[in-house]
Design an enzyme around this catalytic site. Structure first.
Site, PDB file in Angstrom:
ATOM      1  N   ASN A   9       0.868  -1.179   0.000  1.00  0.00           N
ATOM      2  CA  ASN A   9       0.000   0.000   0.000  1.00  0.00           C
ATOM      3  C   ASN A   9       0.907   1.232   0.000  1.00  0.00           C
ATOM      4  O   ASN A   9       1.504   1.556   1.017  1.00  0.00           O
ATOM      5  CB  ASN A   9      -0.887  -0.036   1.260  1.00  0.00           C
ATOM      6  CG  ASN A   9      -1.697   1.238   1.409  1.00  0.00           C
ATOM      7  OD1 ASN A   9      -1.829   2.019   0.465  1.00  0.00           O
ATOM      8  ND2 ASN A   9      -2.241   1.446   2.594  1.00  0.00           N
ATOM      9  N   TRP A  10       0.986   1.874  -1.145  1.00  0.00           N
ATOM     10  CA  TRP A  10       1.936   2.987  -1.274  1.00  0.00           C
ATOM     11  C   TRP A  10       1.422   4.290  -0.679  1.00  0.00           C
ATOM     12  O   TRP A  10       2.161   5.271  -0.606  1.00  0.00           O
ATOM     13  CB  TRP A  10       2.282   3.196  -2.762  1.00  0.00           C
ATOM     14  CG  TRP A  10       3.171   2.124  -3.308  1.00  0.00           C
ATOM     15  CD1 TRP A  10       3.790   1.132  -2.599  1.00  0.00           C
ATOM     16  CD2 TRP A  10       3.560   1.942  -4.678  1.00  0.00           C
ATOM     17  NE1 TRP A  10       4.525   0.332  -3.438  1.00  0.00           N
ATOM     18  CE2 TRP A  10       4.410   0.823  -4.725  1.00  0.00           C
ATOM     19  CE3 TRP A  10       3.277   2.616  -5.865  1.00  0.00           C
ATOM     20  CZ2 TRP A  10       4.982   0.358  -5.908  1.00  0.00           C
ATOM     21  CZ3 TRP A  10       3.840   2.156  -7.052  1.00  0.00           C
ATOM     22  CH2 TRP A  10       4.681   1.044  -7.069  1.00  0.00           C
ATOM     23  N   LYS A  11       0.172   4.324  -0.307  1.00  0.00           N
ATOM     24  CA  LYS A  11      -0.400   5.542   0.295  1.00  0.00           C
ATOM     25  C   LYS A  11      -0.099   6.741  -0.607  1.00  0.00           C
ATOM     26  O   LYS A  11      -0.072   6.607  -1.825  1.00  0.00           O
ATOM     27  CB  LYS A  11       0.127   5.724   1.721  1.00  0.00           C
ATOM     28  CG  LYS A  11      -0.028   4.446   2.551  1.00  0.00           C
ATOM     29  CD  LYS A  11       0.258   4.617   4.008  1.00  0.00           C
ATOM     30  CE  LYS A  11       0.054   3.268   4.715  1.00  0.00           C
ATOM     31  NZ  LYS A  11       0.174   3.361   6.156  1.00  0.00           N
ATOM     32  N   HIS A  96      -9.320   1.702   4.802  1.00  0.00           N
ATOM     33  CA  HIS A  96      -8.035   1.812   5.497  1.00  0.00           C
ATOM     34  C   HIS A  96      -8.192   2.779   6.681  1.00  0.00           C
ATOM     35  O   HIS A  96      -8.924   3.761   6.587  1.00  0.00           O
ATOM     36  CB  HIS A  96      -6.948   2.321   4.535  1.00  0.00           C
ATOM     37  CG  HIS A  96      -5.587   2.232   5.151  1.00  0.00           C
ATOM     38  ND1 HIS A  96      -5.113   3.192   6.017  1.00  0.00           N
ATOM     39  CD2 HIS A  96      -4.628   1.280   5.080  1.00  0.00           C
ATOM     40  CE1 HIS A  96      -3.904   2.823   6.436  1.00  0.00           C
ATOM     41  NE2 HIS A  96      -3.596   1.676   5.881  1.00  0.00           N
ATOM     42  N   GLU A  98      -6.475   5.077   7.784  1.00  0.00           N
ATOM     43  CA  GLU A  98      -6.195   6.493   7.494  1.00  0.00           C
ATOM     44  C   GLU A  98      -7.408   7.155   6.849  1.00  0.00           C
ATOM     45  O   GLU A  98      -7.697   8.320   7.097  1.00  0.00           O
ATOM     46  CB  GLU A  98      -4.945   6.609   6.619  1.00  0.00           C
ATOM     47  CG  GLU A  98      -3.688   6.355   7.455  1.00  0.00           C
ATOM     48  CD  GLU A  98      -2.557   5.673   6.720  1.00  0.00           C
ATOM     49  OE1 GLU A  98      -2.522   5.715   5.484  1.00  0.00           O
ATOM     50  OE2 GLU A  98      -1.710   5.074   7.405  1.00  0.00           O
ATOM     51  N   GLU A 168      -5.555  -4.657  10.544  1.00  0.00           N
ATOM     52  CA  GLU A 168      -4.452  -3.725  10.781  1.00  0.00           C
ATOM     53  C   GLU A 168      -4.714  -2.928  12.059  1.00  0.00           C
ATOM     54  O   GLU A 168      -5.449  -1.935  12.035  1.00  0.00           O
ATOM     55  CB  GLU A 168      -4.340  -2.729   9.619  1.00  0.00           C
ATOM     56  CG  GLU A 168      -4.081  -3.378   8.275  1.00  0.00           C
ATOM     57  CD  GLU A 168      -3.455  -2.397   7.299  1.00  0.00           C
ATOM     58  OE1 GLU A 168      -2.352  -2.678   6.828  1.00  0.00           O
ATOM     59  OE2 GLU A 168      -4.048  -1.331   7.040  1.00  0.00           O
ATOM     60  N   GLY A 174       2.630   2.084  10.688  1.00  0.00           N
ATOM     61  CA  GLY A 174       3.626   3.138  10.519  1.00  0.00           C
ATOM     62  C   GLY A 174       4.369   3.492  11.802  1.00  0.00           C
ATOM     63  O   GLY A 174       5.087   4.480  11.870  1.00  0.00           O
ATOM     64  N   SER A 213       3.343  -2.305  10.310  1.00  0.00           N
ATOM     65  CA  SER A 213       4.788  -2.441  10.515  1.00  0.00           C
ATOM     66  C   SER A 213       5.324  -3.829  10.147  1.00  0.00           C
ATOM     67  O   SER A 213       6.204  -4.362  10.829  1.00  0.00           O
ATOM     68  CB  SER A 213       5.176  -2.067  11.949  1.00  0.00           C
ATOM     69  OG  SER A 213       4.881  -0.702  12.188  1.00  0.00           O
ATOM     70  N   GLY A 234       2.810  -1.110   4.183  1.00  0.00           N
ATOM     71  CA  GLY A 234       2.990   0.280   3.783  1.00  0.00           C
ATOM     72  C   GLY A 234       4.462   0.581   3.541  1.00  0.00           C
ATOM     73  O   GLY A 234       5.024   0.290   2.484  1.00  0.00           O
ATOM     74  N   GLY A 235       5.115   1.147   4.560  1.00  0.00           N
ATOM     75  CA  GLY A 235       6.489   1.644   4.445  1.00  0.00           C
ATOM     76  C   GLY A 235       7.459   0.689   3.764  1.00  0.00           C
ATOM     77  O   GLY A 235       8.207   1.096   2.863  1.00  0.00           O
TER      78      GLY A 235
HETATM   79  P1  PGA Z   1       2.946   0.140   7.515  1.00  0.00           P
HETATM   80  O1  PGA Z   1       1.475   0.426   6.919  1.00  0.00           O
HETATM   81  O2  PGA Z   1       3.399  -1.161   6.932  1.00  0.00           O
HETATM   82  O3  PGA Z   1       3.766   1.304   7.087  1.00  0.00           O
HETATM   83  O4  PGA Z   1       2.772   0.049   9.005  1.00  0.00           O
HETATM   84  C1  PGA Z   1       0.560  -0.607   6.764  1.00  0.00           C
HETATM   85  C2  PGA Z   1      -0.717  -0.074   6.183  1.00  0.00           C
HETATM   86  O5  PGA Z   1      -1.132   1.032   6.539  1.00  0.00           O
HETATM   87  O6  PGA Z   1      -1.349  -0.755   5.338  1.00  0.00           O
END
Ligand code: PGA
Length: 251
Positions: A9-11, A96, A98, A168, A174, A213, A234-235
């Site tokens: 997930n590149w956000k 998600h 966010e 999640e 993150g 994470s 994500g990251g």
């Molecule tokens: P993260 O994000 O791996 O950076 O914790 C995961 C996500 O939000 O899908």
């Protein structure tokens, strides 16, 4: 057997130029992934979807990060399902955390999006998970159960089977503080039992991912858990070397 799934997930990261560079380098990973029954994909921004889709083989999943449930109309700034389909996109991440926190998306709003995606023959990845406060109060399962019930409301077992769930915990996203594999397996096992109560035996076919994470150095621990079918990352999905290492950790 449920194939494992690695979804990046590149956000709000990567310009289209950067996204294309990643896609060019990632293309060759599909062969390794397929040989080990792992599905792989990325979710770029809306702007980069078409370029990334064109740069990758068809079996490499390219997902949107959100979608609007209406086909067209006066919804400034939104993107519809026909727009996605027109450029060959048939997956979308929904709910998600966010988007739930910055865009006030509720589980019932997610339900409308999930139904619209399923009606269009697309694959929704439905995200859910609790805050640190809810976790510390020991209310994770009750919270997640409501998110499941509302998000998947009125789906038939056949429809539910096509939905991918991503657990999640918000406190792990993150933050570098991933949930232990015991916590993740416990909640994901609970999610599967809840799905069985609602939808019956198709729950065994449904893929449930862990996210929060996930890194190359911990991905294998999650993959060893019987109920965890993959990772939403994500990251650690942004860099091609790290993405490759995530895949290596899953095979
Ligand atoms: P993260 O994000 O791996 O950076 O914790 C995961 C996500 O939000 O899908």
């Amino acid at each position: 057997m449920r194939n494992k799934l690695l979804l990046g997930n590149w956000k709000m990261n990567k310009t289209t130029t950067e996204a294309k560079e990643f896609a060019a380098a990632a293309s060759s990973l599909l062969e390794i992934a397929s040989a080990h029954h792992v599905d792989i994909g990325v979710a770029p921004s809306f702007l980069s979807l078409e370029a990334v889709r064109k740069a990758l083989p068809a079996a490499f999943i390219v997902s949107a990060q959100n979608v609007n449930e209406h086909d067209h109309g006066a919804y400034t700034g939104e993107v519809s399902i026909p727009m996605l389909k027109d450029i060959g996109i048939d997956w979308a991440i929904i709910g998600h955390s966010e988007r739930r926190s910055y865009n006030a998306e509720t589980s019932l709003a997610c339900n409308a999006k999930i139904k619209a995606l399923l009606a269009a023959g697309m694959t929704p990845v439905y995200c859910l998970g609790e805050s640190l406060e809810t976790f510390e109060k020991g209310e994770t399962k009750a919270f997640v159960s409501t998110q499941l019930k509302e998000g998947l409301k009125d789906l038939t077992p056949d429809e539910a089977r096509k939905v991918i769930i991503a657990y999640e915990p918000i406190w792990a996203i993150g933050t570098g503080k991933s949930a232990t594999k015991e916590i993740a397996e416990d909640v994901i096992g609970f999610i599967r039992r809840t799905l069985r109560e609602h939808f019956g035996p198709v729950s065994e076919d449904m893929r449930i991912l862990y996210g929060g994470s996930v890194k190359p150095n911990n991905v294998r621990e999650y993959m060893e858990c019987p109920n965890i079918d993959g990772a939403l990352v994500g990251g650690a999905s942004l860099n091609i070397d790290s993405y490759r290492e995530l895949l290596e950790g899953m095979i």
